[in-house]
Design an enzyme around this catalytic site. Structure first.
Site, PDB file in Angstrom:
ATOM      1  N   LYS A 116      44.500  36.791 -28.032  1.00 63.51           N
ATOM      2  CA  LYS A 116      45.321  37.217 -26.896  1.00 63.51           C
ATOM      3  C   LYS A 116      46.802  37.113 -27.231  1.00 63.51           C
ATOM      4  O   LYS A 116      47.206  36.274 -28.048  1.00 63.51           O
ATOM      5  CB  LYS A 116      44.967  36.419 -25.638  1.00 63.51           C
ATOM      6  CG  LYS A 116      45.426  35.011 -25.651  1.00 63.51           C
ATOM      7  CD  LYS A 116      45.362  34.367 -24.263  1.00 63.51           C
ATOM      8  CE  LYS A 116      46.001  33.001 -24.418  1.00 63.51           C
ATOM      9  NZ  LYS A 116      46.258  32.205 -23.344  1.00 63.51           N
TER      10      LYS A 116
ATOM     11  N   LYS B 150      52.569  33.205 -25.864  1.00 65.17           N
ATOM     12  CA  LYS B 150      53.913  32.678 -26.145  1.00 65.17           C
ATOM     13  C   LYS B 150      53.877  31.714 -27.317  1.00 65.17           C
ATOM     14  O   LYS B 150      54.877  31.497 -27.988  1.00 65.17           O
ATOM     15  CB  LYS B 150      54.431  31.896 -24.935  1.00 65.17           C
ATOM     16  CG  LYS B 150      54.777  32.723 -23.735  1.00 65.17           C
ATOM     17  CD  LYS B 150      55.313  31.789 -22.655  1.00 65.17           C
ATOM     18  CE  LYS B 150      55.192  32.405 -21.288  1.00 65.17           C
ATOM     19  NZ  LYS B 150      55.357  31.454 -20.204  1.00 65.17           N
TER      20      LYS B 150
ATOM     21  N   LYS C 184      44.631  23.877 -28.005  1.00 65.97           N
ATOM     22  CA  LYS C 184      45.994  23.377 -28.227  1.00 65.97           C
ATOM     23  C   LYS C 184      45.965  22.001 -28.888  1.00 65.97           C
ATOM     24  O   LYS C 184      46.823  21.681 -29.709  1.00 65.97           O
ATOM     25  CB  LYS C 184      46.764  23.310 -26.908  1.00 65.97           C
ATOM     26  CG  LYS C 184      47.125  24.685 -26.371  1.00 65.97           C
ATOM     27  CD  LYS C 184      48.133  24.567 -25.234  1.00 65.97           C
ATOM     28  CE  LYS C 184      48.452  25.930 -24.652  1.00 65.97           C
ATOM     29  NZ  LYS C 184      49.264  25.852 -23.439  1.00 65.97           N
TER      30      LYS C 184
HETATM   31  P1  TYM Z   1      51.001  30.830 -18.425  1.00 67.60           P
HETATM   32  O1  TYM Z   1      52.432  30.510 -18.198  1.00 67.60           O
HETATM   33  O2  TYM Z   1      50.398  30.563 -19.742  1.00 67.60           O
HETATM   34  O3  TYM Z   1      50.751  32.369 -18.123  1.00 67.60           O
HETATM   35  C1  TYM Z   1      51.181  32.959 -16.909  1.00 67.60           C
HETATM   36  C2  TYM Z   1      50.210  34.023 -16.452  1.00 67.60           C
HETATM   37  O4  TYM Z   1      50.061  35.030 -17.449  1.00 67.60           O
HETATM   38  C3  TYM Z   1      48.684  35.226 -17.735  1.00 67.60           C
HETATM   39  N1  TYM Z   1      48.552  35.597 -19.161  1.00 67.60           N
HETATM   40  C4  TYM Z   1      47.934  36.704 -19.600  1.00 67.60           C
HETATM   41  N2  TYM Z   1      47.317  37.706 -18.950  1.00 67.60           N
HETATM   42  C5  TYM Z   1      46.813  38.716 -19.705  1.00 67.60           C
HETATM   43  N3  TYM Z   1      46.879  38.755 -21.062  1.00 67.60           N
HETATM   44  C6  TYM Z   1      47.490  37.773 -21.752  1.00 67.60           C
HETATM   45  N4  TYM Z   1      47.566  37.834 -23.072  1.00 67.60           N
HETATM   46  C7  TYM Z   1      48.049  36.673 -21.010  1.00 67.60           C
HETATM   47  N5  TYM Z   1      48.719  35.545 -21.373  1.00 67.60           N
HETATM   48  C8  TYM Z   1      49.013  34.900 -20.215  1.00 67.60           C
HETATM   49  C9  TYM Z   1      48.035  33.898 -17.418  1.00 67.60           C
HETATM   50  O5  TYM Z   1      46.661  34.041 -17.165  1.00 67.60           O
HETATM   51  C10 TYM Z   1      48.803  33.462 -16.196  1.00 67.60           C
HETATM   52  O6  TYM Z   1      48.274  34.048 -15.027  1.00 67.60           O
HETATM   53  N6  TYM Z   1      48.471  27.214 -16.141  1.00 67.60           N
HETATM   54  C11 TYM Z   1      49.170  28.446 -15.934  1.00 67.60           C
HETATM   55  C12 TYM Z   1      50.308  28.324 -14.953  1.00 67.60           C
HETATM   56  C13 TYM Z   1      49.981  27.668 -13.660  1.00 67.60           C
HETATM   57  C14 TYM Z   1      49.318  28.277 -12.580  1.00 67.60           C
HETATM   58  C15 TYM Z   1      49.279  27.272 -11.556  1.00 67.60           C
HETATM   59  C16 TYM Z   1      48.759  29.530 -12.375  1.00 67.60           C
HETATM   60  C17 TYM Z   1      50.312  26.403 -13.307  1.00 67.60           C
HETATM   61  N7  TYM Z   1      49.886  26.167 -12.030  1.00 67.60           N
HETATM   62  C18 TYM Z   1      48.686  27.537 -10.339  1.00 67.60           C
HETATM   63  C19 TYM Z   1      48.162  29.782 -11.137  1.00 67.60           C
HETATM   64  C20 TYM Z   1      48.118  28.790 -10.145  1.00 67.60           C
HETATM   65  C21 TYM Z   1      49.763  28.902 -17.249  1.00 67.60           C
HETATM   66  O7  TYM Z   1      50.004  28.135 -18.132  1.00 67.60           O
HETATM   67  O8  TYM Z   1      50.103  30.194 -17.273  1.00 67.60           O
END
Ligand code: TYM
Length: 336
Positions: free
Chosen positions: A199, A202, A113
């Protein structure tokens, strides 16, 4: 017997796509009965990249409503907004002061990023995984169900927790629990519709690269019609030269609930002209109940707000206790 604790979260940036659903939320729904769950909408994480203040609150409602629409059950889970529980930012600061900078500089997501943002990259983006560690450690989470892209951040959380315990507690009475990642074998990495080697994300500039949970049927059909494929005859899994084919078959299996063997049996002789309408129809049908429930929930803001209010109270009760415990071992003066 006391159930183990689960914590996870999604950022309120736009709505959710099939990667978020199949990699994370659908997994939360499947396992929720076996755990005491805390699911947060991580709105503090959402401003680590430039954001639009006009839509942050609305996106926060959207994600909370989608949690419910996807099947998160309040019998088993607490849903809350990260910024409503101030302990998250407070613990993030404390953890910042015991986390070596070099650990953060190694994070792949930060490097990727940061490359895109050049000079404008914020300290928040670098610090993002420390805030994530705070989210998890505050709830003494045993397990954290996420997609594969979060694996490195969870490893970092474990390292921070171990360091905190080693420096300020004893092995007999650790101050925080070391959490385990829960990454499912299927669906942990859903790929882009326009490039099967990247992948689904968003942050991809092209909306055609992903299917959002709230996309109307016509748009889903259009995206699948236009998605990247190849000109090889027949359909197959696991051919490294056919990443798009592998991804689309996987999507079909996950959304239809069919096993890999069933998908092979049904689809191996098909061409894209036959498979794409099948995948479109399956996707539209799988998302229909979620979209209907989402509409109902968003039509009843009072209900949604009451869920988040109750969630805040329950989350705060757990988080504040952990924060106090950590402040105590760090030597802070207790307020009079
Ligand atoms: P975020 O918002 O980017 O994504 C949310 C969840 O979706 C999963 N994910 C995917 N899984 C499979 N294939 C994909 N293409 C794909 N894109 C996204 C992510 O692995 C995630 O589980 N940092 C985290 C949010 C967060 C969090 C936490 C998660 C903040 N604090 C504490 C667990 C525990 C994030 O940005 O997810």
């Amino acid at each position: 017997m006391c159930k183990q604790r689960v914590l996870s979260g999604v950022q309120p940036t736009g709505n959710l796509h099939l990667g978020n659903y199949l990699g994370a939320i659908n997994n939360w729904v499947k396992i929720q009965q076996n755990y005491d769950n805390f699911f947060c909408v991580v709105d503090l994480h959402a401003i680590t990249v430039p954001h639009n203040p006009q839509i942050l609150a609305q996106d926060t409602y959207t994600i909370a409503a989608l949690y419910l629409a996807c099947g998160i059950d309040l019998e088993h889970a607490t849903i809350f907004v990260q910024s409503h529980v101030t302990a998250h930012s407070q613990l993030a600061w404390l953890l910042n002061c015991i986390t070596p900078l070099s650990w953060l500089e190694r994070m792949i997501q930060f490097k990727e990023k940061a490359l895109k943002q050049g000079e404008n990259v914020s300290v928040g983006l670098l610090d993002y995984p420390v805030l994530m560690a705070a989210d998890i450690l505050l709830y003494n989470a045993d397990c954290v169900p996420v997609g594969e892209d979060q694996k490195q951040h969870l490893e970092l959380t474990r390292n921070i927790a171990t360091r905190l315990n080693d420096q300020f507690a004893t092995p007999e009475s650790p101050v925080v629990k070391i959490p385990e990642p829960l990454i499912r074998t299927e669906g942990a990495r859903i790929m882009s519709l326009t490039d099967g080697t990247r992948k689904m994300s968003k942050s991809d500039l092209s909306d055609m690269s992903r299917i959002n949970l709230l996309d109307p049927p016509e748009l889903i059909i259009k995206k699948i019609k236009r998605c990247k494929t190849d000109s090889i005859r027949g359909l197959e899994f696991d051919n490294l030269e056919r990443p798009e084919c592998n991804n689309l078959l996987k999507l079909y299996g996950l959304l239809s609930g069919k096993t890999k063997e069933e998908v092979i049996f049904e689809c191996q002789g098909m061409g894209w002209g036959k498979f794409k309408p099948l995948l479109s129809e399956t996707t539209v049908e799988a998302l229909k109940p979620i979209q209907m429930k989402y509409k109902d929930i968003m039509g009843n803001k009072d209900y949604l707000e009451s869920v988040l209010k109750k969630g805040k109270e329950k989350a705060e009760a757990v988080a504040n206790q952990t924060l106090e415990r950590i402040k105590l071992v760090l030597g802070y003066l207790v307020p009079f």
